[in-house]
Design an enzyme around this catalytic site. Sequence first.
Site, short mmCIF file in Angstrom:
data_model
loop_
_atom_site.label_atom_id
_atom_site.label_comp_id
_atom_site.label_asym_id
_atom_site.label_seq_id
_atom_site.Cartn_x
_atom_site.Cartn_y
_atom_site.Cartn_z
N LYS A 76 4.30 12.25 -3.13
CA LYS A 76 5.16 11.16 -2.67
C LYS A 76 6.11 11.71 -1.61
O LYS A 76 6.85 12.66 -1.90
CB LYS A 76 5.93 10.59 -3.86
CG LYS A 76 6.79 9.37 -3.56
CD LYS A 76 7.32 8.77 -4.86
CE LYS A 76 8.30 7.64 -4.61
NZ LYS A 76 8.84 7.06 -5.84
N ASP A 115 4.53 -4.49 -7.56
CA ASP A 115 3.90 -3.23 -7.15
C ASP A 115 4.47 -2.05 -7.91
O ASP A 115 3.97 -0.93 -7.80
CB ASP A 115 4.07 -3.00 -5.63
CG ASP A 115 5.51 -3.13 -5.18
OD1 ASP A 115 6.12 -4.18 -5.46
OD2 ASP A 115 6.03 -2.18 -4.56
N ASN A 116 5.52 -2.29 -8.69
CA ASN A 116 6.11 -1.21 -9.49
C ASN A 116 5.86 -1.43 -10.98
O ASN A 116 6.63 -0.97 -11.82
CB ASN A 116 7.61 -1.10 -9.21
CG ASN A 116 7.90 -0.63 -7.79
OD1 ASN A 116 7.04 0.00 -7.16
ND2 ASN A 116 9.07 -0.92 -7.28
N GLY A 124 0.85 -1.18 0.00
CA GLY A 124 0.00 0.00 0.00
C GLY A 124 0.89 1.23 0.00
O GLY A 124 2.09 1.13 0.22
N ASP A 132 7.69 4.40 -10.59
CA ASP A 132 8.52 4.22 -9.41
C ASP A 132 10.01 4.16 -9.72
O ASP A 132 10.60 3.09 -9.87
CB ASP A 132 8.09 2.99 -8.60
CG ASP A 132 7.37 3.45 -7.35
OD1 ASP A 132 7.16 4.67 -7.21
OD2 ASP A 132 7.02 2.62 -6.50
N ASP A 142 8.99 5.96 7.85
CA ASP A 142 8.61 7.28 8.36
C ASP A 142 7.67 8.03 7.42
O ASP A 142 7.23 9.14 7.73
CB ASP A 142 9.87 8.13 8.63
CG ASP A 142 10.68 8.38 7.37
OD1 ASP A 142 10.27 7.93 6.28
OD2 ASP A 142 11.74 9.03 7.48
N GLY A 143 7.39 7.44 6.26
CA GLY A 143 6.46 8.07 5.33
C GLY A 143 7.05 9.24 4.56
O GLY A 143 6.36 9.93 3.81
P1 AMP Z 1 9.19 1.21 -3.43
O1 AMP Z 1 10.40 0.36 -3.26
O2 AMP Z 1 9.45 2.69 -3.46
O3 AMP Z 1 8.32 0.76 -4.53
O4 AMP Z 1 8.36 1.01 -2.06
C1 AMP Z 1 7.87 -0.22 -1.63
C2 AMP Z 1 6.86 -0.01 -0.53
O5 AMP Z 1 7.47 0.59 0.62
C3 AMP Z 1 5.70 0.88 -0.90
O6 AMP Z 1 4.57 0.36 -0.27
C4 AMP Z 1 6.10 2.20 -0.30
O7 AMP Z 1 4.99 3.01 -0.05
C5 AMP Z 1 6.80 1.78 0.97
N1 AMP Z 1 7.78 2.76 1.45
C6 AMP Z 1 8.93 3.12 0.84
N2 AMP Z 1 9.58 4.04 1.57
C7 AMP Z 1 8.83 4.28 2.69
C8 AMP Z 1 8.98 5.14 3.81
N3 AMP Z 1 10.03 5.95 3.98
N4 AMP Z 1 8.00 5.11 4.75
C9 AMP Z 1 6.94 4.29 4.61
N5 AMP Z 1 6.75 3.47 3.57
C10 AMP Z 1 7.68 3.46 2.60
MG MG Z 2 6.73 1.21 -5.40
#
Ligand code: AMP
Ligand code: MG
Length: 485
Positions: free
Chosen positions: A112, A251-252, A89, A261, A124-125
């Site tokens: 983002k 997911d990407n 998510g 992504d 940390d979002g």
């Molecule tokens: P990504 O590798 O960018 O495709 O991210 C994979 C998952 O990790 C996705 O669900 C992102 O929303 C989550 N995510 C990545 N970085 C963070 C972060 N700093 N805080 C919370 N969730 C993250």
């Molecule tokens: Mg992603």
Amino acid sequence: MKPTIGWQFDNSYARLPQVFYARLEPVPVDSPQLIILNRTLANELGLHFEAIPDNDIALMLSGNNLPEGAQPIAQAYAGHQFGQFTMLGDGRAILIGEHITPVGKRIDIQLKGSGQTPFSRRGDGRAALGPMLREYIISEAMHALGIPTTRSLAVTTTGETIMRETRLPGAILTRTATSHIRVGTFEYAARLGQLEQLKMLADYVIQRHYPELVQSARPYLALLNQVIERQAALIAQWMLVGFIHGVMNTDNMAISGETIDYGPCAFMDDYDPATVFSSIDHHARYSYENQPLAAHWNLARFAESLLPLLDSQQSEAVTLAEEAIHAFPEKFQANWLKGMRQKLGLFNEENQDIELITDLLSWMKVNRVDYTMFLRTLTQNHLTDAKLIQNSQFMSWYGRWQDRLGRQEQSKDNALNLMKSYNPAIIPRNHRVEDVLVAAGNGDFFLLHQLLAAISDPYTDNPAFSHYTTPAPDSERIYQTFCGT
Ligand code: AMP
Ligand code: MG
């Protein structure tokens, strides 16, 4: 009167059942500052940011003061990450809504780095300035190269520091996409175990991305086939420009067929099919040469998710899915071959073309030739590079190629023009991107604007940008890129 930017929100995803998202506001940031706004894209979207001061733009695009009509949600999805299934998510992104452009296109507007959501797990979002600028640069470069991609509308800094290996400036990217629906969204829907919800998602996607399939006798099979078609075309385009995504988790992978992504992605310098840049890709799962295989694998996960909709008889559904999935390699190969012919100035088809192409690539690999610069060199009328002219192995290939060009109706000039429009002079080379990010970290955005200007017109020889056409000297080579999450 309040100034109008021109937002026209119609938030259709937020009308799907609640299981598909969580409603929440972005977490406010300390002191937002606008770093870059994509005015060309804003114009295309019919958004008039010139109506408000930069401070107000920063407040809006950092999520502190959302525009009227926004309906913020974090989307739920799942994903196979490096082969392992996980519930995910939007952990650090918020879809603020769908903007309808003046020509009626529906575009997701996503922030983002906007703070924690119910899907953040331990994150940390937040996001750091470097990776958000990296996504901005590479996504805009892909767009200019003619490759389907999400786009970048703006980057704002948050005025907050985030902790990674070191303390970094926080930032938020405003991303646009025809949607953020992923293969992982379907995996999520399938795991819910409710046929009705899966069907709602599939019907929604068909309406939104593939409306021509509504009338089809088997609309869900047609959806599967169309997604396969678009991915075959997309991955071929990546391969043709030497792009390595780096994290091709399910997911990407966007259902729309857009590149999505941008993490540890990069463009290959020397032609080497085994190239990997990502620091987290320990087993080279997503190396340059593995990208078609990774896409094929991801599409099989998509097909599995759709099984209950393909046919009420499970065995029949499996047969249909397998047939569709097995067609991917051939579709990819056809797209790639078409693209390679264009890169070599070939208008018609001969059986031996594949040999001509693979012989060139093998020679490039053995001799560690810069993929982009070399192919651009071939678009010149005469060879001027003394080293090439003295290389007998290359000259023998060159002779075969010249003969091949001579066997088609079109003139050599036509062939060279075709080549010029498929072999970019400028790609966002890793060392140049790195220079931009280092300067930006010190508050200097001059190189950012320079690089963005250069990559916006990649198929033109522009003497002002010649320093962007050459590979890094050995001392500045970058072999690893970081995810930066
Ligand atoms: P990504 O590798 O960018 O495709 O991210 C994979 C998952 O990790 C996705 O669900 C992102 O929303 C989550 N995510 C990545 N970085 C963070 C972060 N700093 N805080 C919370 N969730 C993250
Ligand atoms: Mg992603």
